[in-house]
Design a protein around this motif. Structure first.
Motif, short mmCIF file in Angstrom:
data_model
loop_
_atom_site.label_atom_id
_atom_site.label_comp_id
_atom_site.label_asym_id
_atom_site.label_seq_id
_atom_site.Cartn_x
_atom_site.Cartn_y
_atom_site.Cartn_z
N ILE A 1 -12.91 -0.43 -3.61
CA ILE A 1 -11.60 -1.07 -3.57
C ILE A 1 -11.57 -2.07 -2.41
O ILE A 1 -12.15 -1.82 -1.35
N GLY A 2 -10.93 -3.20 -2.61
CA GLY A 2 -10.79 -4.19 -1.54
C GLY A 2 -9.63 -3.83 -0.63
O GLY A 2 -8.69 -3.15 -1.05
N SER A 3 -9.69 -4.29 0.61
CA SER A 3 -8.64 -3.97 1.58
C SER A 3 -8.37 -5.17 2.48
O SER A 3 -9.25 -5.98 2.74
N VAL A 4 -7.13 -5.24 2.96
CA VAL A 4 -6.79 -6.16 4.04
C VAL A 4 -6.89 -5.44 5.37
O VAL A 4 -7.40 -5.97 6.35
N ALA A 5 -6.41 -4.20 5.41
CA ALA A 5 -6.48 -3.38 6.62
C ALA A 5 -6.67 -1.93 6.22
O ALA A 5 -6.18 -1.49 5.17
N VAL A 6 -7.37 -1.17 7.06
CA VAL A 6 -7.60 0.24 6.77
C VAL A 6 -7.71 1.00 8.09
O VAL A 6 -8.25 0.50 9.07
N ASP A 7 -7.15 2.21 8.09
CA ASP A 7 -7.17 3.05 9.29
C ASP A 7 -8.34 4.04 9.17
O ASP A 7 -8.35 4.89 8.28
N PRO A 8 -9.33 3.95 10.05
CA PRO A 8 -10.51 4.82 9.94
C PRO A 8 -10.22 6.28 10.23
O PRO A 8 -11.00 7.15 9.83
N LYS A 9 -9.11 6.58 10.89
CA LYS A 9 -8.79 7.97 11.24
C LYS A 9 -8.05 8.69 10.12
O LYS A 9 -8.17 9.91 9.99
N THR A 10 -7.28 7.94 9.33
CA THR A 10 -6.47 8.58 8.29
C THR A 10 -6.86 8.19 6.87
O THR A 10 -6.50 8.88 5.92
N GLY A 11 -7.58 7.07 6.72
CA GLY A 11 -7.90 6.58 5.39
C GLY A 11 -6.79 5.77 4.76
O GLY A 11 -6.90 5.34 3.61
N ALA A 12 -5.69 5.54 5.50
CA ALA A 12 -4.60 4.73 4.98
C ALA A 12 -5.07 3.29 4.83
O ALA A 12 -5.78 2.76 5.68
N ARG A 13 -4.64 2.65 3.74
CA ARG A 13 -5.14 1.32 3.39
C ARG A 13 -4.00 0.41 2.97
O ARG A 13 -3.03 0.85 2.36
N GLY B 1 -3.59 -3.27 0.80
CA GLY B 1 -4.17 -4.36 0.03
C GLY B 1 -3.42 -5.64 0.33
O GLY B 1 -2.72 -5.75 1.33
N LYS B 2 -3.52 -6.61 -0.57
CA LYS B 2 -2.88 -7.89 -0.31
C LYS B 2 -1.42 -7.92 -0.72
O LYS B 2 -0.73 -8.91 -0.50
N GLY B 3 -0.92 -6.85 -1.34
CA GLY B 3 0.51 -6.75 -1.56
C GLY B 3 0.98 -6.86 -2.99
O GLY B 3 2.18 -6.82 -3.25
N GLU B 4 0.06 -6.97 -3.95
CA GLU B 4 0.47 -7.12 -5.35
C GLU B 4 0.45 -5.80 -6.12
O GLU B 4 1.04 -5.71 -7.19
N GLY B 5 -0.26 -4.81 -5.62
CA GLY B 5 -0.23 -3.49 -6.23
C GLY B 5 -1.16 -3.27 -7.41
O GLY B 5 -1.08 -2.24 -8.08
N LYS C 1 5.08 6.39 5.97
CA LYS C 1 5.77 5.32 5.25
C LYS C 1 5.02 4.87 4.00
O LYS C 1 5.49 4.00 3.28
N LEU C 2 3.85 5.44 3.76
CA LEU C 2 3.11 5.09 2.56
C LEU C 2 3.86 5.59 1.33
O LEU C 2 4.58 6.60 1.38
N LEU C 3 3.68 4.90 0.22
CA LEU C 3 4.33 5.28 -1.03
C LEU C 3 3.42 6.19 -1.84
O LEU C 3 2.20 6.25 -1.62
N ILE C 4 4.00 6.86 -2.81
CA ILE C 4 3.27 7.87 -3.58
C ILE C 4 2.10 7.27 -4.36
O ILE C 4 1.12 7.95 -4.65
N HIS C 5 2.20 5.96 -4.68
CA HIS C 5 1.12 5.33 -5.45
C HIS C 5 0.08 4.63 -4.58
O HIS C 5 -0.89 4.08 -5.11
N ASP C 6 0.25 4.62 -3.26
CA ASP C 6 -0.74 3.99 -2.38
C ASP C 6 -2.04 4.79 -2.40
O ASP C 6 -2.04 6.02 -2.29
#
Length: 353
Positions: free
Chosen positions: A218-230, A232-236, A274-279
């Motif tokens: 999967i492509g990413s704009v930003a990702v947190d290496p400690k949590t795996g939170a990611r 994308g570019k915002g289109e979903g 603050k992440l959404l259920i589909h993130d």
């Protein structure tokens, strides 16, 4: 094309690849000259007899992408300016990363990287690190996003004899296409890693395809290496693709999600609450310098969350409309719909069927 009408000066083995792409752009007719031991492209037409105009195909793709980025830029700026917008924090992080990559010249073409999954210096090195992963080496089928920084991942997937599953850009014209090296003419693997190449050589699949995906890239704009939170570019679209694969039974919670990014895209300020259920969180991060196992505890999406899906987004993507109708028909219940949203012009122009 009528194969009986072909007149050949040398004996050929005729292979008719009737796997048209999602736009039904073409059939690929290949001939193998037994005497010269060479493949020759004899003809390439669609079911209407029209050849794929590669230049026009690419020009349309670039024009639609430019429209989408322009609209996303407006949406992002409006979100940042609205202190009450719950998505503002995402846009603030995205803008910081895009600005930094351009300012420090970590960005690679296509530039500017704003409102894209950003291509970056060292993307091929990150892909090589991904290739060395045990899960990648053991995989038989890898789903890879269609963006520029993951082009080398797509190339390595095909070069290693694996199935490549890749989506139509923005799911604009269809769903997913499958490519395998043994279905490609010699010397065309690099081309098959591009949007035009997927249109020419890919086999489109539907929701009933029986397929098991072993790794999701999967492509990413930003990702947190400690949590795996990611982010994308915002289109979903990555989330929608993930949800549809869950519906198909192609993936489950154990399917590893891997991303490749520049080291400057690693962040520590994505608020998990603050992440959404589909993130979609990531399990493994590959950069040009390191491999990070996040051991994420963020739950992975279980499918499509229809109550989060706007009528406009649903109207944009034909495969989603088909899926919604199917589920409603099978269950006898009407699925919920999410709140309305303003979509880029691409979404309206891209409708087919």
């Amino acid at each position: 094309m009528d194969l009986h009408a072909l007149r050949l000066s040398h004996p050929f083995l005729i292979l008719n690849n009737t796997n048209t792409n999602a736009l039904s752009l073409r059939n690929t007719i290949l001939g193998f000259n037994r005497r010269s031991r060479r493949w020759l492209k004899l003809e390439a037409t669609n079911t209407n007899g029209a050849a794929l105009d590669e230049a026009a195909f690419e020009a349309e793709r670039l024009a639609l992408d430019a429209e989408a980025r322009s609209a996303m830029a407006q949406q992002g700026q409006a979100s940042i300016s609205d202190s009450n917008d719950p998505k503002a924090w995402k846009w603030i992080i995205r803008k910081r990363i895009w600005d930094s990559m351009e300012a420090h010249n970590f960005a690679q073409n296509p530039r500017p990287v704003h409102h894209r999954i950003p291509n970056f210096v060292g993307a091929s090195s990150a892909a090589d690190k991904m290739r060395s992963l045990d899960v990648f080496q053991a995989a038989q089928c890898v789903k890879v996003n269609p963006d520029s920084p993951q082009k080398q991942v797509r190339f390595l997937t095909l070069s290693d004899g694996k199935k490549l599953l890749t989506p139509q850009p923005r799911l604009r014209t269809g769903f997913f296409s499958i490519l395998e090296s043994n279905m490609l003419p010699p010397g065309t693997i690099k081309e098959a890693c591009t949007s035009v190449g997927v249109a020419k050589h890919g086999r489109p699949i539907g929701l009933d395809e029986k397929i098991k995906v072993d790794v999701i890239v999967i492509g990413s704009v930003a990702v947190d290496p400690k949590t795996g939170a990611r982010l994308g570019k915002g289109e979903g679209f990555a989330e929608l693709e993930y949800g549809m694969l869950r519906y198909m039974g192609a993936i489950d919670d154990s399917t590893p999600v891997v991303t490749s990014v520049h080291d400057c895209q690693l962040v520590d300020d994505i608020p998990v609450e603050k992440l959404l259920i589909h993130d979609v969180p990531v399990d493994i991060i590959c950069t040009p310098t390191q491999v990070i196992f996040t051991n994420t505890s963020i739950p992975k999406p279980q499918g499509i969350y229809w109550d989060k899906l706007s009528p406009e987004k649903l109207g944009q993507i034909r495969i989603l409309r088909e899926l919604k109708k199917r589920i409603e028909r099978e269950t006898g219940q009407k699925l919920p719909t999410g709140p309305s949203e303003k979509l880029p012009p691409t979404a309206r122009r891209g409708q087919r069927g």
